[in-house]
Design a protein around this motif. Structure first.
Motif, PDB file in Angstrom:
ATOM      1  N   THR A  13       4.994  93.938  65.436  1.00 39.66           N
ATOM      2  CA  THR A  13       4.008  92.861  65.494  1.00 39.66           C
ATOM      3  C   THR A  13       2.628  93.430  65.795  1.00 39.66           C
ATOM      4  OG1 THR A  13       4.492  92.481  67.832  1.00 39.66           O
ATOM      5  CG2 THR A  13       5.690  91.142  66.209  1.00 39.66           C
TER       6      THR A  13
ATOM      7  N   ASN B 233       2.748  96.696  68.155  1.00 39.57           N
ATOM      8  CA  ASN B 233       3.766  96.836  69.181  1.00 39.57           C
ATOM      9  C   ASN B 233       4.967  97.574  68.598  1.00 39.57           C
ATOM     10  OD1 ASN B 233       2.323  95.276  71.172  1.00 39.57           O
ATOM     11  ND2 ASN B 233       2.901  93.437  69.997  1.00 39.57           N
ATOM     12  N   LEU B 234       5.923  97.919  69.467  1.00 35.34           N
ATOM     13  CA  LEU B 234       7.092  98.658  69.000  1.00 35.34           C
ATOM     14  C   LEU B 234       7.914  97.867  67.986  1.00 35.34           C
ATOM     15  CD1 LEU B 234       8.314 100.340  72.307  1.00 35.34           C
ATOM     16  CD2 LEU B 234       7.269 101.462  70.327  1.00 35.34           C
ATOM     17  N   ASP B 235       7.883  96.528  68.083  1.00 37.22           N
ATOM     18  CA  ASP B 235       8.673  95.714  67.153  1.00 37.22           C
ATOM     19  C   ASP B 235       7.949  95.448  65.834  1.00 37.22           C
ATOM     20  OD1 ASP B 235       6.740  93.940  67.909  1.00 37.22           O
ATOM     21  OD2 ASP B 235       8.092  92.432  68.768  1.00 37.22           O
TER      22      ASP B 235
END
Length: 324
Positions: free
Chosen positions: A259, A255-257
């Motif tokens: 994770t 994901n973008l974060d």
């Protein structure tokens, strides 16, 4: 099996042993000691002359794992006799040679498939679906490195025999993934050197950085080295909705974060890839599978590699499509 070096002993001969569709019927090498060892191990006839093997054994196909400068002659001898070829990469050492060999295969009506085991590794295949889930990709970060104590040793250190160094040799695998996933770039520029051992006599690059770009905004770089430790093989693609990281035996979508959204792992895939590749080629010869790694496809690989070397000499970006 023509050529009994490391690749043949490590991959192709075990792959033949595990195959349900192919049987080893002869081996060939110019080194009598290497030839004798494999004859005794596999209990098959041995030859030091390719033409003699082809004429006396009349095989359905051959696996060719010879030094780069020998490959053209072996393929041509097979094409004249209508013998199919499973060839260790690279397909050719230049675009001109690639076009010539493609024509030889067409005239001889033979199938030629270039060996690229990663195409038979489910992890690499799965990456295609994951790339569709990261939005618009805009950055590629590829790396393939390992350390060898003697980058100058043997024919691999000589550009005249190898056609180049780490770009055309080990780099071929990473280049194939790039072209498989994204196609041929519009611009390429490379910087490379053969200076890891300053006192050694060799001119085939041991380390290279290749920058590349596509018309749609996708760009990136590849780092290749036969000197740089630790051994690393990775392809990281960043998109507007996330990223995909492909390493040996594992592919992850982030994901973008940062994770992990999903992860696939298959640590034993390399052991079975050689057999899968041989069995697939048998199906290609039977007309049951398409040849997706044939001469026509590898004209693009030859163009990409030639563009790397030309860009270094010219000091500017080169469009590999102009070399097809």
């Amino acid at each position: 099996m023509i050529g009994l070096g490391h690749q043949a002993v490590k991959d192709h001969l075990p792959g033949l042993t595990g195959s349900s569709r192919a049987e080893l019927v002869a081996v060939c090498d110019s080194d009598p000691d290497a030839l004798r060892a494999q004859q005794q191990t596999h209990r098959v006839p041995g030859f030091t002359d390719v033409r003699q093997l082809l004429d006396e054994v009349e095989p359905d196909f051959v696996i060719v794992a010879v030094p780069h400068h020998v490959g053209r002659q072996v393929v041509q001898e097979c094409a004249v006799r209508g013998v199919h070829v499973l060839k260790e990469k690279p397909f050719a050492t230049s675009p001109e040679e690639a076009r010539e060999l493609a024509e030889n295969c067409k005239l001889g009506q033979i199938e030629l498939m270039v060996t690229l085991q990663r195409r038979f590794n489910p992890i690499c295949t799965s990456a295609i679906g994951l790339l569709d889930q990261i939005g618009t990709p805009f950055l590629i970060d590829g790396q393939y490195t390992f350390h060898t104590d003697r980058p100058e040793a043997g024919w691999r250190g000589d550009v005249r025999q190898a056609g180049g160094g780490c770009i055309i040799d080990m780099g071929y695998h990473l280049i194939d993934l790039l072209l498989w996933y994204f196609g041929l770039p519009d611009r390429v520029i490379a910087e490379f050197s053969a200076t890891a051992l300053p006192d050694a006599d060799y001119d085939a690059e041991d380390t290279a950085v290749v920058q590349l770009g596509y018309g749609g905004g996708l760009y990136g770089s590849l780092l290749l080295s036969r000197w740089m430790a630790p051994k690393t093989e990775r392809l990281h693609v960043v998109g507007t909705h996330g990223s995909v990281l492909l390493t040996t035996g594992t592919v992850q979508r982030f994901n973008l974060d940062g994770t992990v959204a999903e992860e696939l792992s298959r640590p034993h895939a390399p052991a079975s890839a050689a057999t899968a590749q041989i069995d697939h080629f048998c199906r290609v010869m039977d007309g049951r599978r398409p040849n997706t790694s044939g001469p026509d496809q590898h004209l693009a690989h030859a163009a990409f590699i030639a563009a790397c070397y030309r860009s270094k000499a010219a000091g500017r970006y080169v469009n590999p499509k102009e070399m097809l």
